[in-house]
Design a protein around this motif. Structure first.
Motif, PDB file in Angstrom:
ATOM      1  N   LYS A  31       4.175  11.096   2.132  1.00 21.36           N
ATOM      2  CA  LYS A  31       4.250   9.670   1.849  1.00 21.36           C
ATOM      3  C   LYS A  31       4.082   8.811   3.098  1.00 21.36           C
ATOM      4  O   LYS A  31       4.441   9.210   4.197  1.00 21.36           O
ATOM      5  N   TYR A  32       3.547   7.624   2.861  1.00 20.65           N
ATOM      6  CA  TYR A  32       3.559   6.562   3.854  1.00 20.65           C
ATOM      7  C   TYR A  32       3.284   5.264   3.109  1.00 20.65           C
ATOM      8  O   TYR A  32       2.514   5.242   2.137  1.00 20.65           O
ATOM      9  N   LYS A  33       3.915   4.176   3.537  1.00 20.96           N
ATOM     10  CA  LYS A  33       3.759   2.899   2.855  1.00 20.96           C
ATOM     11  C   LYS A  33       3.715   1.768   3.877  1.00 20.96           C
ATOM     12  O   LYS A  33       4.321   1.864   4.945  1.00 20.96           O
ATOM     13  N   THR A  34       3.004   0.720   3.530  1.00 17.61           N
ATOM     14  CA  THR A  34       3.062  -0.523   4.298  1.00 17.61           C
ATOM     15  C   THR A  34       3.123  -1.686   3.311  1.00 17.61           C
ATOM     16  O   THR A  34       2.580  -1.614   2.206  1.00 17.61           O
ATOM     17  N   THR A  35       3.790  -2.732   3.726  1.00 18.67           N
ATOM     18  CA  THR A  35       3.885  -3.927   2.883  1.00 18.67           C
ATOM     19  C   THR A  35       4.122  -5.131   3.776  1.00 18.67           C
ATOM     20  O   THR A  35       4.497  -4.994   4.946  1.00 18.67           O
ATOM     21  N   GLY A  36       3.896  -6.310   3.237  1.00 21.71           N
ATOM     22  CA  GLY A  36       4.130  -7.506   4.039  1.00 21.71           C
ATOM     23  C   GLY A  36       3.352  -8.691   3.513  1.00 21.71           C
ATOM     24  O   GLY A  36       2.814  -8.676   2.393  1.00 21.71           O
ATOM     25  N   GLY A  37       3.275  -9.722   4.337  1.00 23.76           N
ATOM     26  CA  GLY A  37       2.589 -10.935   3.934  1.00 23.76           C
ATOM     27  C   GLY A  37       2.136 -11.735   5.133  1.00 23.76           C
ATOM     28  O   GLY A  37       2.602 -11.524   6.259  1.00 23.76           O
ATOM     29  N   THR A  38       1.200 -12.649   4.898  1.00 27.20           N
ATOM     30  CA  THR A  38       0.693 -13.524   5.949  1.00 27.20           C
ATOM     31  C   THR A  38       0.587 -14.946   5.419  1.00 27.20           C
ATOM     32  O   THR A  38       0.416 -15.178   4.213  1.00 27.20           O
ATOM     33  N   ALA A  39       0.674 -15.903   6.331  1.00 29.47           N
ATOM     34  CA  ALA A  39       0.468 -17.312   6.007  1.00 29.47           C
ATOM     35  C   ALA A  39      -0.336 -17.932   7.143  1.00 29.47           C
ATOM     36  O   ALA A  39      -0.007 -17.750   8.320  1.00 29.47           O
ATOM     37  N   THR A  40      -1.408 -18.625   6.812  1.00 28.87           N
ATOM     38  CA  THR A  40      -2.254 -19.246   7.823  1.00 28.87           C
ATOM     39  C   THR A  40      -2.604 -20.665   7.412  1.00 28.87           C
ATOM     40  O   THR A  40      -2.625 -21.005   6.226  1.00 28.87           O
ATOM     41  N   ALA A  41      -2.912 -21.492   8.405  1.00 30.05           N
ATOM     42  CA  ALA A  41      -3.338 -22.869   8.156  1.00 30.05           C
ATOM     43  C   ALA A  41      -4.303 -23.295   9.252  1.00 30.05           C
ATOM     44  O   ALA A  41      -4.169 -22.889  10.410  1.00 30.05           O
ATOM     45  N   SER A  42      -5.295 -24.094   8.871  1.00 36.84           N
ATOM     46  CA  SER A  42      -6.254 -24.649   9.823  1.00 36.84           C
ATOM     47  C   SER A  42      -6.212 -26.168   9.731  1.00 36.84           C
ATOM     48  O   SER A  42      -6.137 -26.724   8.632  1.00 36.84           O
ATOM     49  N   LEU A  43      -6.255 -26.821  10.884  1.00 35.20           N
ATOM     50  CA  LEU A  43      -6.178 -28.284  10.950  1.00 35.20           C
ATOM     51  C   LEU A  43      -7.286 -28.815  11.844  1.00 35.20           C
ATOM     52  O   LEU A  43      -7.668 -28.163  12.830  1.00 35.20           O
ATOM     53  N   ALA A  44      -7.805 -29.981  11.496  1.00 35.88           N
ATOM     54  CA  ALA A  44      -8.813 -30.624  12.334  1.00 35.88           C
ATOM     55  C   ALA A  44      -8.577 -32.128  12.328  1.00 35.88           C
ATOM     56  O   ALA A  44      -8.436 -32.746  11.260  1.00 35.88           O
ATOM     57  N   TYR A  45      -8.512 -32.721  13.514  1.00 36.98           N
ATOM     58  CA  TYR A  45      -8.327 -34.171  13.663  1.00 36.98           C
ATOM     59  C   TYR A  45      -9.189 -34.649  14.819  1.00 36.98           C
ATOM     60  O   TYR A  45      -8.985 -34.237  15.975  1.00 36.98           O
ATOM     61  N   SER A  46     -10.193 -35.446  14.504  1.00 35.50           N
ATOM     62  CA  SER A  46     -11.095 -35.968  15.515  1.00 35.50           C
ATOM     63  C   SER A  46     -11.706 -34.800  16.300  1.00 35.50           C
ATOM     64  O   SER A  46     -12.319 -33.920  15.706  1.00 35.50           O
ATOM     65  N   ASN A  47     -11.510 -34.736  17.608  1.00 39.00           N
ATOM     66  CA  ASN A  47     -12.076 -33.674  18.436  1.00 39.00           C
ATOM     67  C   ASN A  47     -11.143 -32.484  18.619  1.00 39.00           C
ATOM     68  O   ASN A  47     -11.442 -31.579  19.396  1.00 39.00           O
ATOM     69  N   LEU A  48     -10.018 -32.491  17.925  1.00 34.38           N
ATOM     70  CA  LEU A  48      -9.026 -31.431  18.071  1.00 34.38           C
ATOM     71  C   LEU A  48      -9.014 -30.559  16.818  1.00 34.38           C
ATOM     72  O   LEU A  48      -8.917 -31.060  15.705  1.00 34.38           O
ATOM     73  N   GLN A  49      -9.153 -29.255  17.013  1.00 37.77           N
ATOM     74  CA  GLN A  49      -9.092 -28.306  15.902  1.00 37.77           C
ATOM     75  C   GLN A  49      -8.119 -27.189  16.251  1.00 37.77           C
ATOM     76  O   GLN A  49      -7.972 -26.814  17.416  1.00 37.77           O
ATOM     77  N   GLY A  50      -7.465 -26.666  15.243  1.00 40.56           N
ATOM     78  CA  GLY A  50      -6.508 -25.597  15.513  1.00 40.56           C
ATOM     79  C   GLY A  50      -6.189 -24.779  14.283  1.00 40.56           C
ATOM     80  O   GLY A  50      -6.364 -25.217  13.146  1.00 40.56           O
ATOM     81  N   SER A  69       0.841  -1.198   0.000  1.00 35.39           N
ATOM     82  CA  SER A  69       0.000   0.000   0.000  1.00 35.39           C
ATOM     83  C   SER A  69       0.870   1.239   0.000  1.00 35.39           C
ATOM     84  O   SER A  69       1.805   1.356   0.802  1.00 35.39           O
ATOM     85  N   ASP A  70       0.549   2.174  -0.891  1.00 35.45           N
ATOM     86  CA  ASP A  70       1.305   3.416  -1.053  1.00 35.45           C
ATOM     87  C   ASP A  70       0.350   4.579  -0.792  1.00 35.45           C
ATOM     88  O   ASP A  70      -0.636   4.768  -1.509  1.00 35.45           O
ATOM     89  N   PHE A  71       0.649   5.377   0.259  1.00 37.04           N
ATOM     90  CA  PHE A  71      -0.232   6.463   0.684  1.00 37.04           C
ATOM     91  C   PHE A  71       0.339   7.823   0.279  1.00 37.04           C
ATOM     92  O   PHE A  71       1.555   8.021   0.258  1.00 37.04           O
ATOM     93  N   ARG A  72      -0.577   8.758   0.032  1.00 34.85           N
ATOM     94  CA  ARG A  72      -0.218  10.147  -0.228  1.00 34.85           C
ATOM     95  C   ARG A  72      -1.107  11.047   0.626  1.00 34.85           C
ATOM     96  O   ARG A  72      -2.239  10.710   0.954  1.00 34.85           O
ATOM     97  N   ASN A  73      -0.564  12.216   0.971  1.00 27.37           N
ATOM     98  CA  ASN A  73      -1.288  13.213   1.773  1.00 27.37           C
ATOM     99  C   ASN A  73      -1.718  12.671   3.140  1.00 27.37           C
ATOM    100  O   ASN A  73      -2.763  13.045   3.676  1.00 27.37           O
ATOM    101  N   ARG A  74      -0.928  11.790   3.710  1.00 25.29           N
ATOM    102  CA  ARG A  74      -1.275  11.230   5.017  1.00 25.29           C
ATOM    103  C   ARG A  74      -1.366  12.338   6.063  1.00 25.29           C
ATOM    104  O   ARG A  74      -0.518  13.230   6.138  1.00 25.29           O
ATOM    105  N   ILE A  75      -2.403  12.285   6.884  1.00 22.99           N
ATOM    106  CA  ILE A  75      -2.651  13.315   7.895  1.00 22.99           C
ATOM    107  C   ILE A  75      -1.933  12.941   9.183  1.00 22.99           C
ATOM    108  O   ILE A  75      -2.076  11.825   9.685  1.00 22.99           O
ATOM    109  N   SER A  76      -1.146  13.889   9.724  1.00 19.88           N
ATOM    110  CA  SER A  76      -0.405  13.624  10.951  1.00 19.88           C
ATOM    111  C   SER A  76      -0.131  14.929  11.683  1.00 19.88           C
ATOM    112  O   SER A  76      -0.228  16.014  11.101  1.00 19.88           O
ATOM    113  N   TYR A  77       0.210  14.811  12.970  1.00 16.33           N
ATOM    114  CA  TYR A  77       0.525  15.992  13.775  1.00 16.33           C
ATOM    115  C   TYR A  77       1.935  16.495  13.468  1.00 16.33           C
ATOM    116  O   TYR A  77       2.847  15.720  13.188  1.00 16.33           O
TER     117      TYR A  77
END
Length: 684
Positions: free
Chosen positions: A526-545, A501-509
């Motif tokens: 200017k202001y910018k943010t960048t990055g990434g995420t990785a997620t996983a879901s697992l389920a086995y019998s009565n256990l979920q995570g 994400s590339d920002f312009r005219n960001r408001i700040s004190y």
């Protein structure tokens, strides 16, 4: 009872037998084809088919947290961070490295009013009335207008369901929590929550319900334990009333809801040994929210939807002098008594036309009028925003979905971007593998407080700036997800995404150019943010995570002027939610964990007349909650657990500059470990 007073919080959560069995399979672990989402959609759609990457927090997850507000539900979510002002008793939010002004808070799709850049509304919603929470990251300005640069949090409330029979429902709940060893049963020290809901559905399609919740937080003494009257974390009381009446039949769904909040945050000074007189300050909030919504399935080709809302949000600062011996209290003539009022009228209407099996079109209009007044706000004419938006959902081939969109806006106080475009793509690589890509141009209008705020006292000189421009951004994201696959007897799903994400005219004190001793608001280029995420879901019998990690970089504003500094400050996060169901005794055990990495930053420092940039850092920390619930009888469930098990309180910080309501040195993050226990009754 003594053990309860020292260590336990009583939380009441009730489920009927059928509800309990349904709760055994959390939506986090069900097939994404069976999970319905509505945020940004033309009509409710399965999570797997959504063009947007939607994160869902289900009702079962909310119940397992034993939370009294939304912060207690969101605090272990990946990519979400909170910052708390313990002087004003307010908490703000960050998503994807972007702060609260860029996060749109919606209640059933209607934007909530806040005083300025801080999202106070997150702590002013009755958590017992929340059915689920949907989070969409990335710019949603075409769909939801200003403030949606970082994304939206849509809080979806419980609705009465019509049927063929007359039906009553009653829910009662009680919650108690230690803070952390300070506790008095049902009143005073600790956290206390009581709630009630009564609903009635008539076979004609008419339904009505009413609810009330009381939240009381006794504050936390912290480092001022030598004086029990003074609290480092301020005491807070809330009364939340709500009522709804609706009609649902033959494709027409229309309802009206009224919500009212009364909140009082109390701050007291330190009395001297010889003088019983202390200064007392109260921050009192009244919030009325009127909402009417309707959707109508006219035919197989046409769907209409409309929302109208009027909100009145008043914040009053009351300064008094209090005699601790006699109990006498009177207004302090040497302190300012301030009242600020914010009123918002909102209307939104959309139509969905199904041109064919491969083409749908959605035109819409939105009108929003904001007005404010108060001793610290210049007299102003308010802000009115008129918008027209148009999008289409096209499926040129069976595996590909495309949604282009445009928003046209006209604003009475600032130059809004004339056209805001977006483009979302979804391609099904296989039956279970999906590829999503998006581009969005976002914008944020200056808030009324940023334009017209004025505040001067012994320690503050702050002026708003009526010449502020709107912020805007260009954001790009791509993700690949696997809806469901099997590793032997383990059911799994996974997702990998990245954004920029590339920002312009960001408001700040910044320093006021006309008076360097004052602070004002300006548009930083200017202001910018960048990055990434990785997620996983697992389920086995009565256990979920679930397990996830993110790595997000926030732009260093000094990088342009000082080439020897890093362009981005990077910070990691890891989270995991695990639940085990013991069906034999009708119980669940859950673990909620999040690691928040060190948050690096930069600041200017002058040494021997030379200005240089130094690196700063806020300490990393781990949050861990352990909860359990058990069905006792057909309509009663008991919850118990420990929050902040690792006892996080203060974080070290090398930043030597403090803000208006902060100071350098250790940062207060939490009041530490607490225990809870409770019951909830729910009868249908």
């Amino acid at each position: 009872m003594n053990v309860l007073k020292k260590y336990l919080l009583i939380t009441l959560t009730a489920l009927s037998a059928n509800q309990y069995l349904q709760a055994q399979t959390d939506t986090t672990y069900r097939s994404l084809d069976s999970i319905q989402v509505i945020t940004g959609q033309y009509a409710p759609k399965s999570l797997a088919r959504s063009l947007y990457k939607v994160r869902l927090i289900s009702n079962e997850q909310i119940k397992m947290r034993g939370a009294t507000d939304l912060l207690g539900v969101l605090n272990t979510e990946l990519g979400i961070r909170f910052g708390t002002d313990y002087i004003l008793g307010e908490t703000d939010i960050q998503i994807m490295g972007m702060g609260g002004p860029n996060v749109k808070i919606l209640l059933d799709g209607v934007p909530l009013v806040d005083r300025g850049e801080t999202r106070q509304s997150l702590t002013q919603i009755n958590i017992n009335e929340v059915e689920k929470i949907e989070i969409v990251e990335g710019p949603m300005s075409v769909v939801y207008g200003t403030d949606a640069l970082a994304g939206v949090i849509n809080i979806i409330t419980k609705k009465s369901a019509s049927g063929l029979k007359n039906k009553w429902s009653v829910g009662l709940g009680v919650l108690e929590e230690t803070v952390p060893k300070e506790y008095q049963a049902f009143n005073g020290e600790g956290i206390h929550n009581q709630n009630i809901r009564i609903g009635y559905n008539h076979k004609t399609g008419i339904s009505a319900s009413g609810n009330y919740a009381r939240n009381q937080f006794g504050g936390w003494t912290g480092t001022v334990a030598d004086n029990s009257r003074t609290k480092e974390v301020k005491p807070k009381k809330q009364d939340l009333f709500g009522g709804e009446i609706g009609y649902r039949k033959n494709g027409l769904n229309i309802w009206y809801r009224l919500n009212y909040l009364y909140e009082d945050i109390n701050s007291e000074g330190v009395p001297s040994i010889s003088e019983p007189i202390i200064a007392r300050q109260s921050y009192i909030t009244d919030r009325y929210t009127h909402t009417t919504q309707a959707d109508w399935n006219i035919s197989k080709k046409w769907l209409l939807n409309a929302s109208a809302s009027y909100q009145n949000y008043r914040r009053r600062t009351k300064n008094t002098t209090y005699n601790t011996q006699t109990g006498e209290e009177y207004l302090n003539p040497n302190s300012t008594q301030d009242t600020s009022t914010f009123k918002t009228a909102f209307f939104r209407a959309t139509a969905v036309y199904k041109w064919s099996e491969k083409v749908q079109i959605q035109p819409g209009i939105e009108i929003k009028s904001d007005n404010s007044s108060g001793q610290r706000i210049y007299v102003n004419d308010g802000i009115t925003d008129y918008s027209f938006f148009l999008s289409g959902e096209i499926a040129p081939v069976s595996r590909l979905s495309i949604r282009p969109g445009l928003r046209f806006a006209k604003n009475s106080a600032y130059d809004a971007p004339p056209v805001i475009p977006s483009l979302n793509l979804k391609y099904d690589l296989t039956h279970n593998w999906n590829l999503r890509a998006s581009y969005g141009r976002g914008f944020r209008a200056p808030a009324l407080r940023e334009l017209y705020f004025t505040f001067h006292d012994a320690s503050h000189d702050i002026e708003g700036n009526p010449d502020l421009k709107a912020e805007y951004s260009n954001s790009y994201a791509i993700s690949i997800s696997q809806n469901k696959f099997f590793l032997g007897n383990i059911s799994a799903s996974a997702d990998l995404s990245t954004f920029y994400s590339d920002f312009r005219n960001r408001i700040s004190y910044a320093q006021d150019p006309g008076n360097p001793l004052w602070s004002t608001l300006i548009n930083i280029d200017k202001y910018k943010t960048t990055g990434g995420t990785a997620t996983a879901s697992l389920a086995y019998s009565n256990l979920q995570g679930t397990v996830g990690m993110s790595y997000i970089g926030r732009y260093n504003s000094y990088a342009e002027a000082y080439s020897n500094t890093k362009k981005f400050a990077w910070s990691p996060e890891i989270n995991s939610n695990i639940r085990y169901s013991i069906n034999k005794i009708k119980a669940n055990i859950a673990l909620f964990y999040k690691y928040t990495g060190k948050q690096p930053g930069f600041q200017e420092q002058v040494e021997n007349g030379v200005t240089k940039i130094i690196a700063t850092e806020i300490q990393d920390f781990h949050l861990l909650d352990l909860t359990a619930n058990k069905l006792l009888f057909k309509y009663i469930t008991i919850n118990a657990g420990v929050k902040n098990l690792l006892d996080v309180t203060r974080l070290t910080s090398t930043n030597t500059s403090g803000g208006a309501h902060s100071s350098s040195g250790p940062i207060l993050k939490s009041y530490g470990r607490s225990f809870f226990l409770g019951f909830l009754f729910n009868w249908n």
